[in-house]
Scaffold this motif. Sequence first.
Motif, PDB file in Angstrom:
ATOM      1  N   PHE A  89      13.379 131.910  75.538  1.00  0.00           N
ATOM      2  CA  PHE A  89      13.135 133.329  75.746  1.00  0.00           C
ATOM      3  C   PHE A  89      11.873 133.609  76.554  1.00  0.00           C
ATOM      4  N   ILE A  90      11.160 132.548  76.957  1.00  0.00           N
ATOM      5  CA  ILE A  90      10.100 132.699  77.957  1.00  0.00           C
ATOM      6  C   ILE A  90      10.599 132.232  79.317  1.00  0.00           C
ATOM      7  N   SER A  91      11.230 131.059  79.349  1.00  0.00           N
ATOM      8  CA  SER A  91      11.615 130.466  80.635  1.00  0.00           C
ATOM      9  C   SER A  91      12.755 131.219  81.309  1.00  0.00           C
ATOM     10  N   VAL A  92      13.750 131.680  80.545  1.00  0.00           N
ATOM     11  CA  VAL A  92      14.922 132.319  81.163  1.00  0.00           C
ATOM     12  C   VAL A  92      14.565 133.640  81.844  1.00  0.00           C
ATOM     13  N   PRO A  93      13.907 134.611  81.174  1.00  0.00           N
ATOM     14  CA  PRO A  93      13.526 135.839  81.900  1.00  0.00           C
ATOM     15  C   PRO A  93      12.593 135.570  83.077  1.00  0.00           C
ATOM     16  N   LEU A  94      11.689 134.597  82.907  1.00  0.00           N
ATOM     17  CA  LEU A  94      10.772 134.254  84.001  1.00  0.00           C
ATOM     18  C   LEU A  94      11.542 133.730  85.202  1.00  0.00           C
ATOM     19  N   ARG A  95      12.490 132.826  84.963  1.00  0.00           N
ATOM     20  CA  ARG A  95      13.310 132.275  86.041  1.00  0.00           C
ATOM     21  C   ARG A  95      14.097 133.349  86.759  1.00  0.00           C
ATOM     22  N   LEU A  96      14.762 134.211  86.002  1.00  0.00           N
ATOM     23  CA  LEU A  96      15.625 135.210  86.626  1.00  0.00           C
ATOM     24  C   LEU A  96      14.815 136.246  87.397  1.00  0.00           C
ATOM     25  N   ALA A  97      13.669 136.642  86.865  1.00  0.00           N
ATOM     26  CA  ALA A  97      12.837 137.616  87.571  1.00  0.00           C
ATOM     27  C   ALA A  97      12.317 137.040  88.883  1.00  0.00           C
ATOM     28  N   LEU A  98      11.783 135.823  88.834  1.00  0.00           N
ATOM     29  CA  LEU A  98      11.291 135.187  90.058  1.00  0.00           C
ATOM     30  C   LEU A  98      12.420 134.952  91.054  1.00  0.00           C
ATOM     31  N   ALA A  99      13.573 134.532  90.550  1.00  0.00           N
ATOM     32  CA  ALA A  99      14.704 134.232  91.430  1.00  0.00           C
ATOM     33  C   ALA A  99      15.181 135.490  92.147  1.00  0.00           C
ATOM     34  N   LEU A 100      15.238 136.617  91.443  1.00  0.00           N
ATOM     35  CA  LEU A 100      15.703 137.855  92.070  1.00  0.00           C
ATOM     36  C   LEU A 100      14.722 138.325  93.138  1.00  0.00           C
ATOM     37  N   VAL A 101      13.433 138.219  92.856  1.00  0.00           N
ATOM     38  CA  VAL A 101      12.427 138.621  93.843  1.00  0.00           C
ATOM     39  C   VAL A 101      12.506 137.737  95.082  1.00  0.00           C
ATOM     40  N   LEU A 102      12.582 136.423  94.877  1.00  0.00           N
ATOM     41  CA  LEU A 102      12.651 135.499  96.013  1.00  0.00           C
ATOM     42  C   LEU A 102      13.952 135.659  96.787  1.00  0.00           C
ATOM     43  N   ALA A 103      15.061 135.830  96.067  1.00  0.00           N
ATOM     44  CA  ALA A 103      16.347 135.998  96.738  1.00  0.00           C
ATOM     45  C   ALA A 103      16.362 137.265  97.584  1.00  0.00           C
ATOM     46  N   ASN A 104      15.764 138.336  97.067  1.00  0.00           N
ATOM     47  CA  ASN A 104      15.702 139.581  97.817  1.00  0.00           C
ATOM     48  C   ASN A 104      14.895 139.415  99.100  1.00  0.00           C
ATOM     49  N   ALA A 105      13.880 138.541  99.047  1.00  0.00           N
ATOM     50  CA  ALA A 105      13.053 138.299 100.235  1.00  0.00           C
ATOM     51  C   ALA A 105      13.705 137.335 101.219  1.00  0.00           C
ATOM     52  N   LEU A 106      14.650 136.507 100.746  1.00  0.00           N
ATOM     53  CA  LEU A 106      15.242 135.466 101.596  1.00  0.00           C
ATOM     54  C   LEU A 106      16.691 135.752 101.953  1.00  0.00           C
ATOM     55  N   THR A 107      17.150 136.967 101.730  1.00  0.00           N
ATOM     56  CA  THR A 107      18.565 137.267 101.957  1.00  0.00           C
ATOM     57  C   THR A 107      18.934 137.237 103.435  1.00  0.00           C
ATOM     58  N   ARG A 108      18.101 137.791 104.277  1.00  0.00           N
ATOM     59  CA  ARG A 108      18.420 137.848 105.705  1.00  0.00           C
ATOM     60  C   ARG A 108      18.431 136.454 106.318  1.00  0.00           C
ATOM     61  N   GLU A 109      19.338 136.261 107.272  1.00  0.00           N
ATOM     62  CA  GLU A 109      19.536 134.954 107.889  1.00  0.00           C
ATOM     63  C   GLU A 109      18.537 134.742 109.032  1.00  0.00           C
ATOM     64  N   THR A 110      17.539 133.905 108.784  1.00  0.00           N
ATOM     65  CA  THR A 110      16.634 133.444 109.841  1.00  0.00           C
ATOM     66  C   THR A 110      16.384 131.957 109.629  1.00  0.00           C
ATOM     67  N   PHE A 111      15.904 131.299 110.658  1.00  0.00           N
ATOM     68  CA  PHE A 111      15.662 129.863 110.549  1.00  0.00           C
ATOM     69  C   PHE A 111      14.613 129.552 109.479  1.00  0.00           C
ATOM     70  N   ALA A 112      13.537 130.329 109.452  1.00  0.00           N
ATOM     71  CA  ALA A 112      12.473 130.092 108.468  1.00  0.00           C
ATOM     72  C   ALA A 112      12.977 130.293 107.055  1.00  0.00           C
ATOM     73  N   ARG A 113      13.813 131.313 106.856  1.00  0.00           N
ATOM     74  CA  ARG A 113      14.345 131.572 105.522  1.00  0.00           C
ATOM     75  C   ARG A 113      15.288 130.452 105.081  1.00  0.00           C
ATOM     76  N   ARG A 114      16.057 129.890 106.009  1.00  0.00           N
ATOM     77  CA  ARG A 114      16.933 128.765 105.655  1.00  0.00           C
ATOM     78  C   ARG A 114      16.107 127.573 105.199  1.00  0.00           C
ATOM     79  N   ILE A 115      14.989 127.321 105.870  1.00  0.00           N
ATOM     80  CA  ILE A 115      14.106 126.221 105.475  1.00  0.00           C
ATOM     81  C   ILE A 115      13.542 126.463 104.079  1.00  0.00           C
TER      82      ILE A 115
END
Length: 289
Positions: free
Chosen positions: A73-99
Motif C-alpha cells: 500500500f506504499i509501493s503500488v500507489p507510488l508506482r501508479l502515480a509516477l507512471a501516469l505522470v511519466l507516461a503523460n510526459a512521454l506520450t508524444r512520438e519523438t526520438f528522445a522520448r523513445r529512448i
Amino acid sequence: MPRKLTPYLLVLPLMTFIAVFTYIPIVTSLDLSVRQWDFMSAEKPFVGLDNYMILFNSHPFWNSLRVTAIFAFISVPLRLALALVLANALTRETFARRILRGALFLPYVTSTVSIAVVFSWVFSTDFGMMNGLLGLFGIDKVRWMQSPELALGVLIFINTWKQLGYDVIIYIAGLQAIPQELYDAAAVDGGKRMHVFRRVTFPLVMPTTYFLLVISVIEAFQVFTLVNVMTEGGPAGATDLIVNRLYEIGFTLFDIGQGSALAVLLFILLVALAVFKSRVLGKRVHYEA
C-alpha cells in the motif's frame, strides 16, 4: 469427427502445460495444507486444520502479513502515480522520448537477482555508493539494510524502480487510445492543462489504472527475490514479506504442510482483494470508460 476434434487438439498442449504447472500444484497444495510432511517422510498424516491454526497463532505470520500490506500500500500507489505522470510526459512520438521509454523499461526485463546484487553494493554501509554520496555533504554513514526503519523503504524504492517501466508503457498505450478530438474540444473551451487532465485524461485512463492496480497489488504480495537476496527477511523481521515467510517455513524448516497452508491463505487473500477492487472500482471504471 476429426474436424470437430481439431480445435481441442490445437489447445491440448497449452491446456496440458497449464494443468501440470498450475491446476495440479494448486490441488496438491490444498491437500498438503491439511497434512504433516517434512519432504523426507513417506507418510503424510492427516492433521485437519492444525496447520492453519498454528499460522493464526504465530507472530511471524502476522508480522509478515503486516509488512507485506505496508509494502503493497506504499509501493503500488507510488508506482501508479509516477507512471501516469511519466507516461503523460512521454506520450508524444519523438526520438528522445523513445529512448527514455526504453531506458525506463530496461529494469523491468533485467534479472531481479542481478538488480538485488547491484543494489546490495549501492546501499552497503561501508563502501556503498549512497553513503559515498552522503559523505560528500558531511553526512555520516547510514545503515540502510541493517536498520528496521530503512530496510523496507529501500526495498520499496528498488521494486518501484524495477516495475515502473512496465506501468509507464501500459499507461502510454492507454493515453494514446484517447481520441484527440476530446483534447481539441477542451482547448476550444479554454480548459487549462490541469483541468483537462482531471476532466478528460484521468477518467478515460481509469480502465488502464484499474488493470495496473490489480496486477500491481498481486505482484507486491508476491515479491520474494529482492528479499531473499538482500535481507532474508531481516533486520528483526522488518522485511519479512509473506512469500519469504512461506519459503522459510517450507524450504528452510521443511514444514511442507504449514507452508502449503500459508500458500492457500495467500491465494485466498489475493482473490479476496481482487473481488474487493472489482466491487469498489468496477462500476466506476466502466462508467468513466
